[in-house]
Design a protein around this motif. Structure first.
Motif, PDB file in Angstrom:
ATOM      1  N   GLY A  69      81.681  39.049  30.800  1.00  0.00           N
ATOM      2  CA  GLY A  69      82.929  38.970  30.051  1.00  0.00           C
ATOM      3  C   GLY A  69      82.802  38.504  28.620  1.00  0.00           C
ATOM      4  N   GLY A  70      81.589  38.487  28.083  1.00  0.00           N
ATOM      5  CA  GLY A  70      81.377  38.017  26.718  1.00  0.00           C
ATOM      6  C   GLY A  70      81.439  39.126  25.689  1.00  0.00           C
ATOM      7  N   LEU A  71      81.337  38.715  24.436  1.00  0.00           N
ATOM      8  CA  LEU A  71      81.330  39.630  23.302  1.00  0.00           C
ATOM      9  C   LEU A  71      79.907  39.772  22.794  1.00  0.00           C
ATOM     10  N   THR A  72      79.483  41.022  22.528  1.00  0.00           N
ATOM     11  CA  THR A  72      78.130  41.280  22.047  1.00  0.00           C
ATOM     12  C   THR A  72      78.169  41.981  20.697  1.00  0.00           C
ATOM     13  N   VAL A  73      77.246  41.574  19.828  1.00  0.00           N
ATOM     14  CA  VAL A  73      77.122  42.166  18.502  1.00  0.00           C
ATOM     15  C   VAL A  73      75.676  42.622  18.336  1.00  0.00           C
ATOM     16  N   GLY A  74      75.488  43.874  17.945  1.00  0.00           N
ATOM     17  CA  GLY A  74      74.155  44.397  17.667  1.00  0.00           C
ATOM     18  C   GLY A  74      73.997  44.701  16.195  1.00  0.00           C
ATOM     19  N   ILE A  75      73.016  44.066  15.563  1.00  0.00           N
ATOM     20  CA  ILE A  75      72.700  44.346  14.156  1.00  0.00           C
ATOM     21  C   ILE A  75      71.450  45.210  14.185  1.00  0.00           C
ATOM     22  N   ILE A  76      71.634  46.501  13.986  1.00  0.00           N
ATOM     23  CA  ILE A  76      70.525  47.445  14.178  1.00  0.00           C
ATOM     24  C   ILE A  76      69.876  47.826  12.851  1.00  0.00           C
ATOM     25  N   PRO A  77      68.581  48.182  12.900  1.00  0.00           N
ATOM     26  CA  PRO A  77      67.884  48.543  11.666  1.00  0.00           C
ATOM     27  C   PRO A  77      68.253  49.932  11.136  1.00  0.00           C
ATOM     28  N   GLN A  78      68.780  50.791  11.983  1.00  0.00           N
ATOM     29  CA  GLN A  78      69.125  52.153  11.598  1.00  0.00           C
ATOM     30  C   GLN A  78      70.466  52.199  10.863  1.00  0.00           C
ATOM     31  N   ASP A  79      70.849  53.418  10.462  1.00  0.00           N
ATOM     32  CA  ASP A  79      72.096  53.565   9.719  1.00  0.00           C
ATOM     33  C   ASP A  79      73.201  54.239  10.527  1.00  0.00           C
ATOM     34  N   ALA A  80      72.983  54.450  11.829  1.00  0.00           N
ATOM     35  CA  ALA A  80      73.971  55.127  12.667  1.00  0.00           C
ATOM     36  C   ALA A  80      74.346  54.268  13.876  1.00  0.00           C
ATOM     37  N   HIS A  81      75.636  54.112  14.096  1.00  0.00           N
ATOM     38  CA  HIS A  81      76.131  53.336  15.232  1.00  0.00           C
ATOM     39  C   HIS A  81      75.521  53.804  16.551  1.00  0.00           C
ATOM     40  N   SER A  82      75.292  55.086  16.668  1.00  0.00           N
ATOM     41  CA  SER A  82      74.821  55.681  17.926  1.00  0.00           C
ATOM     42  C   SER A  82      73.431  55.204  18.335  1.00  0.00           C
ATOM     43  N   GLU A  83      72.703  54.562  17.454  1.00  0.00           N
ATOM     44  CA  GLU A  83      71.358  54.071  17.771  1.00  0.00           C
ATOM     45  C   GLU A  83      71.376  52.787  18.596  1.00  0.00           C
ATOM     46  N   ALA A  84      72.508  52.107  18.653  1.00  0.00           N
ATOM     47  CA  ALA A  84      72.608  50.833  19.373  1.00  0.00           C
ATOM     48  C   ALA A  84      72.638  51.075  20.881  1.00  0.00           C
ATOM     49  N   PRO A 112      75.319  48.736  11.746  1.00  0.00           N
ATOM     50  CA  PRO A 112      74.141  49.489  11.327  1.00  0.00           C
ATOM     51  C   PRO A 112      73.741  49.050   9.915  1.00  0.00           C
ATOM     52  N   SER A 113      72.582  48.428   9.810  1.00  0.00           N
ATOM     53  CA  SER A 113      72.193  47.870   8.510  1.00  0.00           C
ATOM     54  C   SER A 113      71.539  48.900   7.603  1.00  0.00           C
ATOM     55  N   GLY A 114      70.863  49.894   8.175  1.00  0.00           N
ATOM     56  CA  GLY A 114      70.120  50.836   7.355  1.00  0.00           C
ATOM     57  C   GLY A 114      68.971  50.179   6.612  1.00  0.00           C
ATOM     58  N   MET A 115      68.596  48.958   7.032  1.00  0.00           N
ATOM     59  CA  MET A 115      67.616  48.153   6.308  1.00  0.00           C
ATOM     60  C   MET A 115      66.248  48.122   6.962  1.00  0.00           C
ATOM     61  N   GLY A 116      66.067  48.820   8.067  1.00  0.00           N
ATOM     62  CA  GLY A 116      64.785  48.739   8.751  1.00  0.00           C
ATOM     63  C   GLY A 116      64.501  47.315   9.190  1.00  0.00           C
ATOM     64  N   LEU A 117      63.251  46.930   9.078  1.00  0.00           N
ATOM     65  CA  LEU A 117      62.843  45.605   9.543  1.00  0.00           C
ATOM     66  C   LEU A 117      63.442  44.458   8.734  1.00  0.00           C
ATOM     67  N   THR A 118      63.920  44.734   7.555  1.00  0.00           N
ATOM     68  CA  THR A 118      64.545  43.702   6.736  1.00  0.00           C
ATOM     69  C   THR A 118      65.760  43.108   7.443  1.00  0.00           C
ATOM     70  N   ARG A 119      66.331  43.866   8.383  1.00  0.00           N
ATOM     71  CA  ARG A 119      67.498  43.379   9.113  1.00  0.00           C
ATOM     72  C   ARG A 119      67.182  42.132   9.928  1.00  0.00           C
ATOM     73  N   ASP A 120      65.902  41.816  10.138  1.00  0.00           N
ATOM     74  CA  ASP A 120      65.533  40.596  10.857  1.00  0.00           C
ATOM     75  C   ASP A 120      66.128  39.364  10.181  1.00  0.00           C
ATOM     76  N   PHE A 121      66.228  39.383   8.851  1.00  0.00           N
ATOM     77  CA  PHE A 121      66.832  38.265   8.132  1.00  0.00           C
ATOM     78  C   PHE A 121      68.334  38.194   8.395  1.00  0.00           C
ATOM     79  N   LEU A 122      68.998  39.344   8.476  1.00  0.00           N
ATOM     80  CA  LEU A 122      70.424  39.347   8.811  1.00  0.00           C
ATOM     81  C   LEU A 122      70.642  38.754  10.199  1.00  0.00           C
ATOM     82  N   ASN A 123      69.810  39.152  11.154  1.00  0.00           N
ATOM     83  CA  ASN A 123      69.929  38.620  12.511  1.00  0.00           C
ATOM     84  C   ASN A 123      69.823  37.102  12.491  1.00  0.00           C
ATOM     85  N   ALA A 124      68.791  36.601  11.840  1.00  0.00           N
ATOM     86  CA  ALA A 124      68.558  35.154  11.813  1.00  0.00           C
ATOM     87  C   ALA A 124      69.692  34.414  11.112  1.00  0.00           C
ATOM     88  N   LEU A 125      70.160  34.948  10.011  1.00  0.00           N
ATOM     89  CA  LEU A 125      71.211  34.262   9.254  1.00  0.00           C
ATOM     90  C   LEU A 125      72.594  34.395   9.885  1.00  0.00           C
TER      91      LEU A 125
END
Length: 168
Positions: A59-74, A83-96
């Protein structure tokens, strides 16, 4: 209304993710949902998918910050997809984006997120016995700076309790 606590779960992707990792991640996601926190993940497979599934089914809420640029990749268990479109750089978004991080196993991608979280002093807890980054860095500092010690837990419930205590 107060902002909800946001907990990032990181670890093995599809490569290297065993049934034991999946169970631990599922149980961690469910425990996060039961705590009332929001689960954040990298939104793809392995530990990310299993933790999202556990949170969603509890029953929780989930958020996926994906490296690709398309929602369908999650993965299909992400309620909110960024969709960050940032590739591996999105690791910083996840952490922050996280108030705290739980580590389950993990390889170099997980280590990248751990390093980003470490540099920004985000509390982290590693689930013991899951191998990889979790076992290598749990109970230690990443480097000489001693920014923040990575805690350890023996179960998903303990990991969630520990990270919530570290956040407050």
């Amino acid at each position: 209304m107060a902002r909800k606590t946001q907990i990032l779960v990181i670890g093995h992707n599809d490569n290297g993710c065993t049934p034991e990792h999946e169970k631990t991640a599922y149980d961690t996601g469910a425990a996060i949902a039961r705590s009332g926190a929001v689960l954040i993940s990298g939104g793809l497979g392995g530990v990310m998918r299993a933790s999202c599934r556990g949170a969603r089914e509890a029953g929780g809420l989930t958020v996926g910050i994906i490296p690709q640029d398309a929602h369908s990749e999650a993965n299909e268990f992400c309620d909110v997809v960024l969709p960050s479109g940032m590739g591996l750089t999105r690791d910083f978004l996840n952490a922050l984006a996280a108030d705290g991080i739980i580590i389950i196993g993990g390889g170099s991608g997980t280590l990248s997120e751990v390093c980003a979280a470490y540099m920004y002093r985000r509390p982290m807890v590693a689930v013991r016995g899951t191998g990889g980054v979790a076992d290598r860095y749990g109970g230690t500092f990443v480097d000489y700076r001693e920014n923040i010690m990575i805690g350890q837990a023996d179960s998903p419930d303990e990991a969630v309790r520990s990270i919530l205590e570290a956040i407050t």
